[in-house]
Each structure stands twice: as C-alpha cells, then as structure tokens.
Design a protein around this motif. Structure first.
Motif, mmCIF file in Angstrom:
data_model
loop_
_atom_site.group_PDB
_atom_site.id
_atom_site.type_symbol
_atom_site.label_atom_id
_atom_site.label_comp_id
_atom_site.label_asym_id
_atom_site.label_seq_id
_atom_site.Cartn_x
_atom_site.Cartn_y
_atom_site.Cartn_z
ATOM 1 N N UNK A 85 110.596 81.406 -51.118
ATOM 2 C CA UNK A 85 109.738 80.484 -51.869
ATOM 3 C C UNK A 85 110.141 80.455 -53.344
ATOM 4 N N UNK A 86 110.367 79.260 -53.874
ATOM 5 C CA UNK A 86 110.764 79.095 -55.272
ATOM 6 C C UNK A 86 109.525 78.945 -56.147
ATOM 7 N N UNK A 87 109.711 79.253 -57.422
ATOM 8 C CA UNK A 87 108.609 79.255 -58.376
ATOM 9 C C UNK A 87 108.518 77.885 -59.058
ATOM 10 N N UNK A 88 107.767 76.982 -58.450
ATOM 11 C CA UNK A 88 107.555 75.658 -59.029
ATOM 12 C C UNK A 88 106.054 75.442 -59.199
ATOM 13 N N UNK A 89 105.695 74.415 -59.947
ATOM 14 C CA UNK A 89 104.288 74.142 -60.217
ATOM 15 C C UNK A 89 103.567 73.676 -58.951
#
Length: 464
Positions: A360-364
């Motif tokens: 999981x990537x850290x996006x808004x």
C-alpha cells in the motif's frame, strides 16, 4: 435390503462416500497447488476468501448429503444429528446456497470490471450477504413449519419450491455470465465459468431426478439405495466441475496452467505479455546522472531507477518506486486494448491502492477514493494524481537521503567505469580507421609484409 435402506451402510453407500472423500481431496489439492508449488503469496480480499468459502461450501454440501440421507449407520438421538441442521441449514445456506452465491458474486465482479469498466459498486461481502439472504429466509421458514419426518424427507408439496430455489440461482449465474460472453478475456475466466455451468447443469439435472425419487418413493428400498448413491456421486462430480480455477487471481491460474512450459510469470506484466515486462530498461543511456535534474526525469533513466529502487527497498520504503514501475508497464499497453488495461489497473489497485494491500502506497484519502470509485478502469489518467503525490513524497524523503548513500556512490563509480570503457572503445575505433587509411608510401613502420611491398615484389617476378 429394507434395513440397509433405512439405517444406511449399504455397499453402494460406502462407494458413494469414498467418491465424495476423493472429490474433497482433489478440491484441496487443486486450490493449494498454485500457492504451495509455485510459492505465490496468498492474495488478500475477495480473491482469497471467495475461493476459501467455496471450498467450505463444497465440503458442507457433501457432508450434509451424507448425514441427512443416512449413508452411515447411526441413530438420530443427539441434537447435532438433527435433520434440520443437515438437510436445511448445512445443505442450504452453508452448502449449495453459499457455493452458488460465491459464483454469482464472481460473475458480478467480471460484469462490472469488463462490461461496465469499473470496480463493483458494492463490496463483495455485502453483495454476498444480499445474495445469500433468501436461502437464510427459506431455511428459517422450513425450520418453523417443521415439514421433515424422522428420515429427513419432505412432504411432496415442498419439493417444487425447494427445486425452484436451486434453479433460480443457476439462472441468475447464467444471466450474469451471459452478459459478459462477448468479452475476449486474456485468461480463461469466462471459459472456466461456462464449463462449470454447463457440466453442473447436467449434473444438477440428474441430481434433481435422484432427489425427487428419493423424496417421493420413501417406502421403496431399492429406489432409496440407488437414488441416494446417485445423489451423492452427482454432487461430487458437480463440485469438481463447478469449482474451476479462481477468476479473481488470473496470475495464479496462469501459473498453475503453465507449469510445464518453464516460463517465468513473476509479474502481472509478464502474464499479460507486455513488451520488456519485468525489466527495468528499454535502452541503455550514456548520460551522466545529475542530482539537480527533476526526479521524474531521473526515474526515466534505467540505471538510476535500478539503483534508486534498491536504496528504497533497503529503507523498507520501495512501494512508491515499484508503483512507478508498474505504471510504466501500464503505459506500454495500447489505449484501445481495454481488457489488458483493466487487468493491469486492477492488479495495481489490489497491490498498491486498496487499504491494507501488500504494498500500500502513502497517498491522500481523496486520491485513493478517486481511484477506488473510478467510472472507467481503462482511463489513461487513472493513476495520474497518485503518481504526482508519490513523486513529491519521494523528493521530500527518499531522494535527499539517496544522494549521500552508498547506492549513489556505487552508481557514480559504475558510471565512471562505463564512461572510460566507452571513451576507450571510441578511441580504438578512431585509430583503426586512421590506420586503414594510411597509404603504402606513407607507412612509417615499413613492415616487411606490407601490401605495398608484396605488390612490388610480385611485379618484379612478373618482369623476370
């Protein structure tokens, strides 16, 4: 024979039970081979639990038939041997109903992904609960009205409603599958689903006849023995035909089917046949790495990206760079190839975007919801905002530490070695060109076997 028909334990009963046990073993082997032999990581979300629930439902269905129709010699003195537990709840909501409901959910997913080109509007667990709800209501009605006798047989006027419910779910599955039959799939989801439906329809036809005979001719010992054995064997064949490869994980299905071809499908890009998939390069670059260049420009360079992803993985923060590489593979798929673009987009969403995903990537939250609620999975700018956010995040965190790391120093050393080799190659090429243009009369080495000398000596021989 009469005692055998009532109490169970006939030779044909044991044969049918053996077939049922064998079918359960084959189901477990078929479901586990891709993950045990090929070491595929266990998928998360509906890709795993839908398949797991189908295995549980298959086991429940077989066990309910064995327990309800009296294949084994036992007396129904305890609560756990009640007809309403096995013939109503385990066979209905937890068996046949759960199996058909899981398949309808999978067909519903395919319909939304490849026909509507969007993620399903309802979560799989919620949709499964809605589909399974009629089975629960029907079982509750049977439990209240108590139509079963001590041998778990229903009254005649209950047979038609029960058979109609089974047929209704088969029709719903055929309806969803028929709506997507025009899609040319990359893998064999639709083919496996249709094969399961057709073979299952034949098995269900025989199953319905055997079930009806078993319910109506309760006093005929021979009919009871034959019908219940056929019923259990047909149920075993039904499950083996119906439980085809998982349509939620095409990569796992492809790996298991390509076992003998010795091909490496470690990335979704490989399985989709994207050119240069799994490679970090397309063309070797000879330009030097300049830390002042924008990060998105540097990431386009193969050597920098390989070094940068190794550094990011060493910091346990390589998700963003791997996400960038997956988008490079997505960009290689033609715009009009919607099927492969949807496969790749869904793979990226399951791997990087879905909350709790493996990488999981850290996006808004806003950007994540835009992707998860997209109306078009094949849209060209589906991941554009997410990529912008991740590039900015890498600039602020990873990039600053990378320039002072040993990975960058190693990259510069390799760059210096390659530059020196390139200059040496160019100089040797230029010198060889100069030597080839030297005339015999201007040869400063006056070699003994030079072409000029050989030609003059040959002329002297001819004059002599």
């Amino acid at each position: 024979m009469a005692i055998c028909a009532v109490r169970g334990g006939c030779p044909s009963d044991y044969v049918a039970v053996s077939v049922a046990i064998l079918s359960v073993i084959l189901l477990l082997v078929k479901a586990g081979v891709p993950y045990i032999i090929h070491k595929i990581p266990r998928p998360k979300g509906s890709g795993f639990w839908l398949v797991a629930m189908q295995i549980v439902a298959s086991f429940n269905l077989l066990l309910s038939v064995v327990m309800a129709l009296g294949f084994l010699r036992f007396r129904r003195k305890h609560w756990w041997s009640s007809c309403y537990i096995w013939a109503v709840w385990v066979e209905g909501p937890l068996g046949f109903g759960l199996l058909l409901s899981c398949r309808i959910v999978q067909a519903f997913q395919l319909y939304n992904l490849f026909v509507k080109r969007r993620l399903p509007p309802v979560r799989s667990c919620i949709f499964l609960s809605l589909v399974l709800f009629p089975w629960i209501v029907g079982s509750a009605i049977i439990q209240i009205t108590q139509p079963l006798n001590h041998r778990c047989h229903m009254k005649t006027y209950w047979i038609i409603p029960v058979i109609s419910v089974h047929a209704l779910y088969i029709a719903a599955l055929v309806g969803f599958t028929g709506a997507i039959q025009h899609i040319e799939f990359r893998f064999h989801e639709l083919k496996d689903l249709w094969r399961g439906i057709l073979v299952s329809a034949c098995c269900i036809g025989v199953w319905v006849v055997a079930y009806t005979l078993n319910e109506i001719y309760e006093d005929n010992a021979l009919v009871q023995i034959i019908s219940r054995s056929v019923l259990l064997i047909m149920t075993s064949f039904l499950l083996m035909a119906f439980f085809s490869m998982s349509i939620s994980q095409p990569l796992a299905s492809l790996l298991s089917s390509m076992k003998n071809e010795q091909q490496d499908y470690t990335m979704m890009g490989n399985a989709l046949g994207i050119p240069d998939s799994g490679l970090l390069v397309q063309q070797e670059s000879t330009q030097s790495i300049n830390p002042n260049d924008p990060l998105d420009k540097l990431l386009a360079d193969r050597r920098f990206r390989q070094s940068f992803v190794e550094f990011a993985d060493s910091c346990l923060a390589g998700e963003s760079v791997h996400f960038y590489e997956e988008l490079l593979q997505l960009d290689k798929i033609p715009v009009d190839d919607h099927v492969r673009r949807i496969y790749m987009a869904r793979h990226i969403i399951d791997t990087y975007i879905t909350p709790g995903a493996t990488m999981e990537v850290n996006i808004s939250h806003r950007c994540r919801q835009e992707i998860l609620s997209t109306p078009d999975l094949a849209h060209l700018d589906l991941f554009k905002n997410a990529l912008i956010e991740l590039i900015q995040l890498m600039k602020m965190n990873l990039a600053n530490d990378y320039w002072s790391s040993t990975f960058f120093i190693k990259l510069k050393e390799e760059e210096m070695v390659k530059t020196a080799d390139y200059e040496q190659e160019q100089s040797s090429w230029n010198s060889s060109q100069r030597l080839s243009s030297v005339h015999c009369a201007d040869d400063p080495f006056h070699q003994e076997h030079s072409p000029c000398k050989l030609s003059s000596s040959s002329q002297e021989l001819e004059l002599q």
